[in-house]
Design an enzyme around this catalytic site. Structure first.
Site, PDB file in Angstrom:
ATOM      1  N   ASP A  30     -69.578 -62.110 -14.605  1.00 23.10           N
ATOM      2  CA  ASP A  30     -68.934 -62.764 -13.467  1.00 23.10           C
ATOM      3  C   ASP A  30     -68.342 -64.097 -13.914  1.00 23.10           C
ATOM      4  O   ASP A  30     -68.975 -64.853 -14.652  1.00 23.10           O
ATOM      5  CB  ASP A  30     -69.945 -62.962 -12.332  1.00 23.10           C
ATOM      6  CG  ASP A  30     -69.273 -63.236 -11.005  1.00 23.10           C
ATOM      7  OD1 ASP A  30     -69.332 -62.371 -10.115  1.00 23.10           O
ATOM      8  OD2 ASP A  30     -68.669 -64.328 -10.864  1.00 23.10           O
ATOM      9  N   ILE A  31     -67.138 -64.388 -13.434  1.00 15.66           N
ATOM     10  CA  ILE A  31     -66.440 -65.613 -13.843  1.00 15.66           C
ATOM     11  C   ILE A  31     -67.084 -66.853 -13.223  1.00 15.66           C
ATOM     12  O   ILE A  31     -66.877 -67.982 -13.709  1.00 15.66           O
ATOM     13  CB  ILE A  31     -64.940 -65.517 -13.455  1.00 15.66           C
ATOM     14  CG1 ILE A  31     -64.087 -66.436 -14.299  1.00 15.66           C
ATOM     15  CG2 ILE A  31     -64.723 -65.776 -11.971  1.00 15.66           C
ATOM     16  CD1 ILE A  31     -62.588 -66.162 -14.192  1.00 15.66           C
ATOM     17  N   ASN A  87     -72.120 -56.518  -2.064  1.00 13.40           N
ATOM     18  CA  ASN A  87     -71.604 -57.139  -0.848  1.00 13.40           C
ATOM     19  C   ASN A  87     -70.579 -56.181  -0.246  1.00 13.40           C
ATOM     20  O   ASN A  87     -69.709 -55.672  -0.960  1.00 13.40           O
ATOM     21  CB  ASN A  87     -70.949 -58.490  -1.163  1.00 13.40           C
ATOM     22  CG  ASN A  87     -71.970 -59.527  -1.594  1.00 13.40           C
ATOM     23  OD1 ASN A  87     -73.071 -59.559  -1.076  1.00 13.40           O
ATOM     24  ND2 ASN A  87     -71.611 -60.355  -2.566  1.00 13.40           N
ATOM     25  N   GLN A  94     -67.669 -60.076   1.045  1.00  9.86           N
ATOM     26  CA  GLN A  94     -66.989 -59.402  -0.069  1.00  9.86           C
ATOM     27  C   GLN A  94     -65.609 -60.019  -0.248  1.00  9.86           C
ATOM     28  O   GLN A  94     -64.848 -60.142   0.718  1.00  9.86           O
ATOM     29  CB  GLN A  94     -66.862 -57.899   0.212  1.00  9.86           C
ATOM     30  CG  GLN A  94     -66.226 -57.138  -0.951  1.00  9.86           C
ATOM     31  CD  GLN A  94     -66.155 -55.637  -0.722  1.00  9.86           C
ATOM     32  OE1 GLN A  94     -66.621 -55.118   0.288  1.00  9.86           O
ATOM     33  NE2 GLN A  94     -65.551 -54.941  -1.678  1.00  9.86           N
ATOM     34  N   HIS A 100     -68.258 -53.275  -6.458  1.00  4.68           N
ATOM     35  CA  HIS A 100     -68.890 -53.864  -7.636  1.00  4.68           C
ATOM     36  C   HIS A 100     -70.352 -54.123  -7.346  1.00  4.68           C
ATOM     37  O   HIS A 100     -70.716 -54.586  -6.272  1.00  4.68           O
ATOM     38  CB  HIS A 100     -68.186 -55.153  -8.071  1.00  4.68           C
ATOM     39  CG  HIS A 100     -67.899 -56.113  -6.966  1.00  4.68           C
ATOM     40  ND1 HIS A 100     -66.860 -55.940  -6.076  1.00  4.68           N
ATOM     41  CD2 HIS A 100     -68.526 -57.262  -6.597  1.00  4.68           C
ATOM     42  CE1 HIS A 100     -66.861 -56.942  -5.212  1.00  4.68           C
ATOM     43  NE2 HIS A 100     -67.860 -57.747  -5.500  1.00  4.68           N
ATOM     44  N   LEU A 101     -71.169 -53.833  -8.322  1.00  6.41           N
ATOM     45  CA  LEU A 101     -72.603 -54.094  -8.260  1.00  6.41           C
ATOM     46  C   LEU A 101     -72.874 -55.388  -9.019  1.00  6.41           C
ATOM     47  O   LEU A 101     -72.628 -55.469 -10.226  1.00  6.41           O
ATOM     48  CB  LEU A 101     -73.356 -52.923  -8.891  1.00  6.41           C
ATOM     49  CG  LEU A 101     -74.868 -53.068  -9.073  1.00  6.41           C
ATOM     50  CD1 LEU A 101     -75.564 -53.380  -7.751  1.00  6.41           C
ATOM     51  CD2 LEU A 101     -75.436 -51.788  -9.687  1.00  6.41           C
ATOM     52  N   HIS A 102     -73.320 -56.414  -8.269  1.00  3.55           N
ATOM     53  CA  HIS A 102     -73.730 -57.663  -8.921  1.00  3.55           C
ATOM     54  C   HIS A 102     -75.126 -57.464  -9.520  1.00  3.55           C
ATOM     55  O   HIS A 102     -76.027 -56.945  -8.842  1.00  3.55           O
ATOM     56  CB  HIS A 102     -73.867 -58.798  -7.905  1.00  3.55           C
ATOM     57  CG  HIS A 102     -72.609 -59.284  -7.273  1.00  3.55           C
ATOM     58  ND1 HIS A 102     -71.945 -60.409  -7.717  1.00  3.55           N
ATOM     59  CD2 HIS A 102     -71.888 -58.829  -6.217  1.00  3.55           C
ATOM     60  CE1 HIS A 102     -70.885 -60.632  -6.953  1.00  3.55           C
ATOM     61  NE2 HIS A 102     -70.832 -59.683  -6.025  1.00  3.55           N
TER      62      HIS A 102
HETATM   63  P1  AMP Z   1     -67.876 -60.406  -3.977  1.00  5.61           P
HETATM   64  O1  AMP Z   1     -67.934 -61.723  -3.246  1.00  5.61           O
HETATM   65  O2  AMP Z   1     -69.113 -59.591  -3.827  1.00  5.61           O
HETATM   66  O3  AMP Z   1     -66.611 -59.653  -3.629  1.00  5.61           O
HETATM   67  O4  AMP Z   1     -67.856 -60.772  -5.501  1.00  5.61           O
HETATM   68  C1  AMP Z   1     -66.691 -60.876  -6.273  1.00  5.61           C
HETATM   69  C2  AMP Z   1     -67.118 -61.508  -7.556  1.00  5.61           C
HETATM   70  O5  AMP Z   1     -66.055 -61.387  -8.477  1.00  5.61           O
HETATM   71  C3  AMP Z   1     -67.446 -62.990  -7.435  1.00  5.61           C
HETATM   72  O6  AMP Z   1     -68.783 -63.220  -7.851  1.00  5.61           O
HETATM   73  C4  AMP Z   1     -66.433 -63.659  -8.361  1.00  5.61           C
HETATM   74  O7  AMP Z   1     -66.959 -64.776  -9.048  1.00  5.61           O
HETATM   75  C5  AMP Z   1     -66.077 -62.530  -9.293  1.00  5.61           C
HETATM   76  N1  AMP Z   1     -64.761 -62.635  -9.929  1.00  5.61           N
HETATM   77  C6  AMP Z   1     -63.597 -62.948  -9.324  1.00  5.61           C
HETATM   78  N2  AMP Z   1     -62.604 -62.938 -10.230  1.00  5.61           N
HETATM   79  C7  AMP Z   1     -63.162 -62.612 -11.422  1.00  5.61           C
HETATM   80  C8  AMP Z   1     -62.656 -62.459 -12.741  1.00  5.61           C
HETATM   81  N3  AMP Z   1     -61.348 -62.624 -13.039  1.00  5.61           N
HETATM   82  N4  AMP Z   1     -63.528 -62.136 -13.738  1.00  5.61           N
HETATM   83  C9  AMP Z   1     -64.845 -61.974 -13.460  1.00  5.61           C
HETATM   84  N5  AMP Z   1     -65.380 -62.102 -12.233  1.00  5.61           N
HETATM   85  C10 AMP Z   1     -64.548 -62.417 -11.225  1.00  5.61           C
END
Ligand code: AMP
Ligand code: ZN
Length: 114
Positions: A30-31, A87, A94, A100-102
């Site tokens: 995750d970024i 989420n 979300q 996506h699975l965190h």
């Molecule tokens: P969600 O809030 O469950 O939709 O999570 C989306 C996740 O994607 C968040 O934790 C962001 O930090 C992550 N994210 C967004 N852009 C990127 C990216 N370019 N590379 C890696 N993770 C990302």
């Protein structure tokens, strides 16, 4: 899907810190990590959210979860454990509408999540 951030990451059009890839599943850090270890496991198939899952996606979801726990172990999240989170839509905040699975670990988490 052409305008999806995570589809672009899978295609290599946007850089990511890739951890794992096979024909069905992709995993990357995750970024904006919310724990010492925070990675995402996604299907290569574009599915917007959990509520869109079809019966035919059952095996794919199992593959995602299997790889998630395998990577978690490889990154040292056993024996303490980790948090595995989907989420789903607005109520769960979300932000990227590609399932996506965190996986978060390396610290303790509270419950309920708030
Ligand atoms: P969600 O809030 O469950 O939709 O999570 C989306 C996740 O994607 C968040 O934790 C962001 O930090 C992550 N994210 C967004 N852009 C990127 C990216 N370019 N590379 C890696 N993770 C990302
Ligand atoms: Zn997508």
């Amino acid at each position: 899907m052409s305008d999806c951030l995570f589809c672009k990451i899978i295609a290599g059009e946007i850089p990511s810190k890739k951890i794992y890839e096979d024909e069905d599943v992709f995993a990357f850090y995750d970024i904006s990590p919310q724990a010492p270890i925070h990675f995402l496991v996604i299907p290569k198939k574009h599915i917007p959210h959990v509520m869109d899952l079809k019966n035919e996606d059952s095996i794919l979801m199992g593959k995602m979860l299997f790889q998630a726990q395998k990577i978690a172990k490889e990154l040292g999240l056993e024996p303490n454990g980790a948090r595995f989170v989907f989420n789903c839509k607005e109520s769960a905040c979300q932000t990227v509408w590609h399932i996506h699975l965190h996986v978060l670990g390396g610290r303790d988490f509270g419950w309920p999540p708030g």
